[in-house]
Scaffold this active site. Sequence first.
Site, PDB file in Angstrom:
ATOM      1  N   SER A  15       0.838  -1.210   0.000  1.00 51.60           N
ATOM      2  CA  SER A  15       0.000   0.000   0.000  1.00 51.60           C
ATOM      3  C   SER A  15       0.871   1.258   0.000  1.00 51.60           C
ATOM      4  O   SER A  15       0.590   2.230  -0.707  1.00 51.60           O
ATOM      5  CB  SER A  15      -0.883   0.032   1.244  1.00 51.60           C
ATOM      6  OG  SER A  15      -1.859  -0.965   1.176  1.00 51.60           O
ATOM      7  N   ARG A  54     -13.640  -6.721 -11.181  1.00 43.29           N
ATOM      8  CA  ARG A  54     -13.880  -6.140  -9.849  1.00 43.29           C
ATOM      9  C   ARG A  54     -14.711  -4.855  -9.948  1.00 43.29           C
ATOM     10  O   ARG A  54     -14.601  -4.114 -10.918  1.00 43.29           O
ATOM     11  CB  ARG A  54     -12.537  -5.891  -9.143  1.00 43.29           C
ATOM     12  CG  ARG A  54     -11.833  -7.215  -8.878  1.00 43.29           C
ATOM     13  CD  ARG A  54     -10.524  -7.027  -8.174  1.00 43.29           C
ATOM     14  NE  ARG A  54     -10.701  -6.502  -6.828  1.00 43.29           N
ATOM     15  CZ  ARG A  54      -9.682  -6.173  -6.040  1.00 43.29           C
ATOM     16  NH1 ARG A  54      -8.445  -6.288  -6.462  1.00 43.29           N
ATOM     17  NH2 ARG A  54      -9.918  -5.721  -4.829  1.00 43.29           N
ATOM     18  N   ASP A  77      -6.960  -7.963   4.547  1.00 46.05           N
ATOM     19  CA  ASP A  77      -6.050  -8.771   3.725  1.00 46.05           C
ATOM     20  C   ASP A  77      -5.537 -10.003   4.469  1.00 46.05           C
ATOM     21  O   ASP A  77      -4.942 -10.886   3.866  1.00 46.05           O
ATOM     22  CB  ASP A  77      -4.864  -7.913   3.263  1.00 46.05           C
ATOM     23  CG  ASP A  77      -5.304  -6.893   2.218  1.00 46.05           C
ATOM     24  OD1 ASP A  77      -6.366  -7.077   1.605  1.00 46.05           O
ATOM     25  OD2 ASP A  77      -4.577  -5.900   2.019  1.00 46.05           O
ATOM     26  N   ARG A  96      -2.739 -14.027  -2.129  1.00 40.09           N
ATOM     27  CA  ARG A  96      -2.937 -14.325  -0.705  1.00 40.09           C
ATOM     28  C   ARG A  96      -3.541 -15.725  -0.487  1.00 40.09           C
ATOM     29  O   ARG A  96      -3.318 -16.343   0.541  1.00 40.09           O
ATOM     30  CB  ARG A  96      -3.778 -13.241  -0.035  1.00 40.09           C
ATOM     31  CG  ARG A  96      -3.102 -11.870  -0.097  1.00 40.09           C
ATOM     32  CD  ARG A  96      -3.596 -10.915   0.946  1.00 40.09           C
ATOM     33  NE  ARG A  96      -3.337  -9.536   0.547  1.00 40.09           N
ATOM     34  CZ  ARG A  96      -2.156  -8.925   0.657  1.00 40.09           C
ATOM     35  NH1 ARG A  96      -1.134  -9.559   1.166  1.00 40.09           N
ATOM     36  NH2 ARG A  96      -2.008  -7.671   0.258  1.00 40.09           N
TER      37      ARG A  96
HETATM   38  C1  S3P Z   1      -5.607  -1.336  -0.048  1.00 36.93           C
HETATM   39  C2  S3P Z   1      -6.848  -1.374   0.485  1.00 36.93           C
HETATM   40  C3  S3P Z   1      -7.621  -2.596   0.685  1.00 36.93           C
HETATM   41  C4  S3P Z   1      -6.745  -3.839   0.609  1.00 36.93           C
HETATM   42  C5  S3P Z   1      -5.777  -3.789  -0.531  1.00 36.93           C
HETATM   43  C6  S3P Z   1      -4.888  -2.562  -0.436  1.00 36.93           C
HETATM   44  C7  S3P Z   1      -4.940  -0.034  -0.222  1.00 36.93           C
HETATM   45  O1  S3P Z   1      -8.603  -2.698  -0.329  1.00 36.93           O
HETATM   46  O2  S3P Z   1      -7.536  -4.996   0.518  1.00 36.93           O
HETATM   47  O3  S3P Z   1      -4.955  -4.941  -0.560  1.00 36.93           O
HETATM   48  O4  S3P Z   1      -3.731  -0.011  -0.494  1.00 36.93           O
HETATM   49  O5  S3P Z   1      -5.620   0.988  -0.086  1.00 36.93           O
HETATM   50  P1  S3P Z   1     -10.047  -1.979  -0.173  1.00 36.93           P
HETATM   51  O6  S3P Z   1      -9.792  -0.565   0.004  1.00 36.93           O
HETATM   52  O7  S3P Z   1     -10.771  -2.267  -1.439  1.00 36.93           O
HETATM   53  O8  S3P Z   1     -10.672  -2.653   1.005  1.00 36.93           O
END
Ligand code: S3P
Length: 472
Positions: free
Chosen positions: A28, A127, A345, A418
């Site tokens: 992230s 998605r 996650d 994952r």
């Molecule tokens: C993320 C937010 C999450 C997470 C993803 C990374 C991010 O998704 O599942 O792996 O970097 O902002 P969502 O915001 O769709 O829940």
Amino acid sequence: MSQAPASTLTVRQVKQLGGEITVPGDKSLSHRAVLFSALADGTTVIDGFLPGEDCVCTMRALQAMGCTIEVESKTRLIVHGTAGKLLAPLEPLDCGNSGTAMRLMAGVLAGQSFTSRLIGDASLSSRPMKRIVDPLRQMGAKIEGKGEKHTAPLEITGGPLTGIEYTLPVASAQLKSCLLLAGLFATGTTSITETTPSRDHTERLLAFFHAPPVIAATPDGKGRTIRVRGGSKLHARDFNVPGDFSSAAFWIAAAAALPGADLTITNLGLNGTRTGLLSVLLRMGAKVEVPGNPSEPSGAFPWDKGYIYESISDSSCEPVGTVRVLGRKLHGTKISGAEIANVIDELPIIAVVGALADGDTEIRDAQELRVKETDRIAAMAKNLRAFGVDVTEHPDGMTIHGGAKLTGARVGSFGDHRIAMSCAILGLFSKGETVIEETGCIATSYPSFEQDLHKIAYFHDPSLASLLGAGR
Ligand code: S3P
């Protein structure tokens, strides 16, 4: 970093887990660090960048829009910021498997003065993008997706945007970040309310790059409202990406569930909006230590105290520290409600821990898992059963009936990193051999997963192995 199409990963039952490792940079934060520094004025050096395929997609897209990025090494980038003035890309921007790349970039592109097209692989193209399309349109963006769910490819004709007040219908840091980024290019203030807190890296990085958002708790104290001022400028600042807690989660979970294991992970990102797994494991009876004093204790939301990151002085603006895990026999727990966003996650690996624990582990309120890289509820239920685990699937989660005898299995990854890594961990606890198919996807977030596994896993008696100086 290309993906081997038919790769498999074979694991055997492990005798013990231990030692000390670091994990690759946070996914992230790597996306955001390169994106924010590309939008800033001046030059930013990023250390600890995750050279996973997801983050490389973000980097390449920015290069395709005229941002000069020197790749000094796999993990060190020098980004020459564009001061917010990207150039029209000559080709569609490929986000690969990455929802973060697509959703965050869409927010930026909505405010640019050109038309662009965001594409992705088969998983990403299925998605839901309606969640970003609707509010971006409210801000004045021209954005088109496919069908009712507005799936990719997304065609975005950027233009003048106006700030909105918007309450997120789903706890999603990607959606929140998309709108905050669009808000930088809008006139007026963009005010985003989340009723359940999601990861706050974007807020921290906005402050770190000298455009601090104003954040306040919602009247019920459970959520928060984040406001950004349109026209705010980002300024370059060198950034260190700490290790990814979500990658470390595989080792933390495995060590926690293996009596006798003693594992330490250093230089680890310990942002309280990400470390919920530690609380879950503690509830399950694990022994977890966080030695030293990371600048914010895990689980704390500084926003509650009206904290604004005005005085960020270190080089990552995130709490970083060490986690030590000592293995124990665990027991089941329930994970639901506001905790879900924090462990979103980690739910596949939590399902694995549930299989290793005594009693039932119930995951609820996690319908978001059905729209991740794959339907992670269906995928984990199917794969857990292949190992001999009894699972009850719910529309919004699953109950894992722990304590079954586990037998190695041959399972698919569903093209989801994952799922692949979680099942590899279950293989460490299963009799015989486990084969995970189509493991090229692991490179999206953790290219060195298999090497790191061999650093900490003892497949023979550890004392004998060390006596003989033999390999593990
Ligand atoms: C993320 C937010 C999450 C997470 C993803 C990374 C991010 O998704 O599942 O792996 O970097 O902002 P969502 O915001 O769709 O829940």
